[in-house]
Write a protein that holds these residues in place. Structure first.
Motif, PDB file in Angstrom:
ATOM      1  N   ILE A 190      -8.318  -4.492 -44.299  1.00 31.21           N
ATOM      2  CA  ILE A 190      -7.343  -5.547 -44.615  1.00 31.21           C
ATOM      3  C   ILE A 190      -6.921  -6.268 -43.341  1.00 31.21           C
ATOM      4  O   ILE A 190      -6.856  -7.502 -43.296  1.00 31.21           O
ATOM      5  CB  ILE A 190      -6.107  -4.952 -45.332  1.00 31.21           C
ATOM      6  CG1 ILE A 190      -6.496  -4.357 -46.681  1.00 31.21           C
ATOM      7  CG2 ILE A 190      -4.986  -5.973 -45.458  1.00 31.21           C
ATOM      8  CD1 ILE A 190      -6.828  -5.366 -47.732  1.00 31.21           C
ATOM      9  N   TRP A 191      -6.634  -5.506 -42.296  1.00 32.26           N
ATOM     10  CA  TRP A 191      -6.252  -6.068 -40.994  1.00 32.26           C
ATOM     11  C   TRP A 191      -7.344  -7.010 -40.487  1.00 32.26           C
ATOM     12  O   TRP A 191      -7.065  -8.135 -40.060  1.00 32.26           O
ATOM     13  CB  TRP A 191      -6.010  -4.916 -40.023  1.00 32.26           C
ATOM     14  CG  TRP A 191      -5.757  -5.285 -38.601  1.00 32.26           C
ATOM     15  CD1 TRP A 191      -4.650  -5.900 -38.089  1.00 32.26           C
ATOM     16  CD2 TRP A 191      -6.619  -5.036 -37.486  1.00 32.26           C
ATOM     17  NE1 TRP A 191      -4.778  -6.042 -36.716  1.00 32.26           N
ATOM     18  CE2 TRP A 191      -5.980  -5.518 -36.330  1.00 32.26           C
ATOM     19  CE3 TRP A 191      -7.870  -4.441 -37.352  1.00 32.26           C
ATOM     20  CZ2 TRP A 191      -6.552  -5.436 -35.059  1.00 32.26           C
ATOM     21  CZ3 TRP A 191      -8.441  -4.352 -36.094  1.00 32.26           C
ATOM     22  CH2 TRP A 191      -7.781  -4.851 -34.973  1.00 32.26           C
ATOM     23  N   LEU A 192      -8.592  -6.569 -40.592  1.00 32.26           N
ATOM     24  CA  LEU A 192      -9.711  -7.382 -40.111  1.00 32.26           C
ATOM     25  C   LEU A 192      -9.889  -8.628 -40.971  1.00 32.26           C
ATOM     26  O   LEU A 192     -10.158  -9.715 -40.451  1.00 32.26           O
ATOM     27  CB  LEU A 192     -10.997  -6.549 -40.102  1.00 32.26           C
ATOM     28  CG  LEU A 192     -12.203  -7.198 -39.447  1.00 32.26           C
ATOM     29  CD1 LEU A 192     -11.941  -7.464 -37.959  1.00 32.26           C
ATOM     30  CD2 LEU A 192     -13.434  -6.312 -39.617  1.00 32.26           C
ATOM     31  N   ARG A 193      -9.732  -8.512 -42.300  1.00 33.73           N
ATOM     32  CA  ARG A 193      -9.852  -9.675 -43.183  1.00 33.73           C
ATOM     33  C   ARG A 193      -8.756 -10.696 -42.888  1.00 33.73           C
ATOM     34  O   ARG A 193      -8.991 -11.895 -42.967  1.00 33.73           O
ATOM     35  CB  ARG A 193      -9.778  -9.279 -44.662  1.00 33.73           C
ATOM     36  CG  ARG A 193     -10.940  -8.477 -45.201  1.00 33.73           C
ATOM     37  CD  ARG A 193     -12.270  -9.161 -44.992  1.00 33.73           C
ATOM     38  NE  ARG A 193     -13.378  -8.398 -45.499  1.00 33.73           N
ATOM     39  CZ  ARG A 193     -13.884  -7.294 -44.963  1.00 33.73           C
ATOM     40  NH1 ARG A 193     -13.341  -6.750 -43.888  1.00 33.73           N
ATOM     41  NH2 ARG A 193     -14.941  -6.715 -45.484  1.00 33.73           N
ATOM     42  N   ARG A 194      -7.569 -10.210 -42.559  1.00 35.19           N
ATOM     43  CA  ARG A 194      -6.474 -11.123 -42.216  1.00 35.19           C
ATOM     44  C   ARG A 194      -6.848 -11.931 -40.971  1.00 35.19           C
ATOM     45  O   ARG A 194      -6.647 -13.147 -40.919  1.00 35.19           O
ATOM     46  CB  ARG A 194      -5.180 -10.342 -41.990  1.00 35.19           C
ATOM     47  CG  ARG A 194      -3.954 -11.209 -41.929  1.00 35.19           C
ATOM     48  CD  ARG A 194      -2.652 -10.430 -41.775  1.00 35.19           C
ATOM     49  NE  ARG A 194      -2.533  -9.308 -42.678  1.00 35.19           N
ATOM     50  CZ  ARG A 194      -2.328  -8.043 -42.281  1.00 35.19           C
ATOM     51  NH1 ARG A 194      -2.204  -7.760 -41.006  1.00 35.19           N
ATOM     52  NH2 ARG A 194      -2.222  -7.083 -43.152  1.00 35.19           N
TER      53      ARG A 194
END
Length: 163
Positions: free
Chosen positions: A58-62
């Motif tokens: 999720i952090w990377l997709r953000r």
């Protein structure tokens, strides 16, 4: 996150991230690769700030989504105009694998960036609505509406073999 953990994380996430960005970029591999590379650089630089235990994807997709939006703004791409004027190439089992998702990528160009992101994250990447809302900084009801509008538009744009 240590450097070694980051390297392992990149190995685990790079294919999924590239698929995500390739769909957001409507099949433009060079753009998707550039954004992916920039995303990993930004993630590496900010890995000391990473504290979302177990939520690395999720952090990377953000980071990737923000990078994608910034890329679109800076390049002022006219993807929809270019692809809407192109002729579709029929896909067969013998077709080159690079054309496998061409109809989907072409159809995605007709969606807004927010609709495209929601569709890709939910139906292609398998994210839940609350996770998409977190990545895109929107409400869950907004994501649901984008999914509905995106599905409706894709139904109009993608031909089905009705035998």
């Amino acid at each position: 996150m240590t450097r070694e953990q980051f390297i392992l994380f990149v190995k685990q996430e790079q294919e999924s991230l590239r698929r995500f960005l390739l769909a957001l970029c409507c099949g433009h591999t060079d753009d998707a690769d550039d954004i992916a590379q920039e995303t990993f650089v930004k993630a590496y630089v900010s890995m000391a700030d990473y504290d979302e235990k177990g939520r690395g994807a999720i952090w990377l997709r953000r980071i990737a989504y923000t990078t994608f939006l910034n890329f679109r703004k800076s390049q002022k791409l006219r993807t929809a105009e270019v692809l809407s004027n192109s002729l579709p190439i029929p896909s067969t089992d013998n077709a080159d694998s690079s054309f496998h998702n061409q109809e989907l990528h072409r159809a995605l160009t007709f969606l807004s960036e927010t609709e495209r992101t929601s569709i890709v994250m939910h139906y292609i990447e398998g994210y839940k609505i609350n996770e998409i809302a977190e990545v895109t900084h929107q409400s869950e009801s907004a994501i649901k509406k984008q999914l509905q509008r995106g599905r409706d538009e894709l139904k109009k744009r993608i031909s089905y073999d009705r035998r």
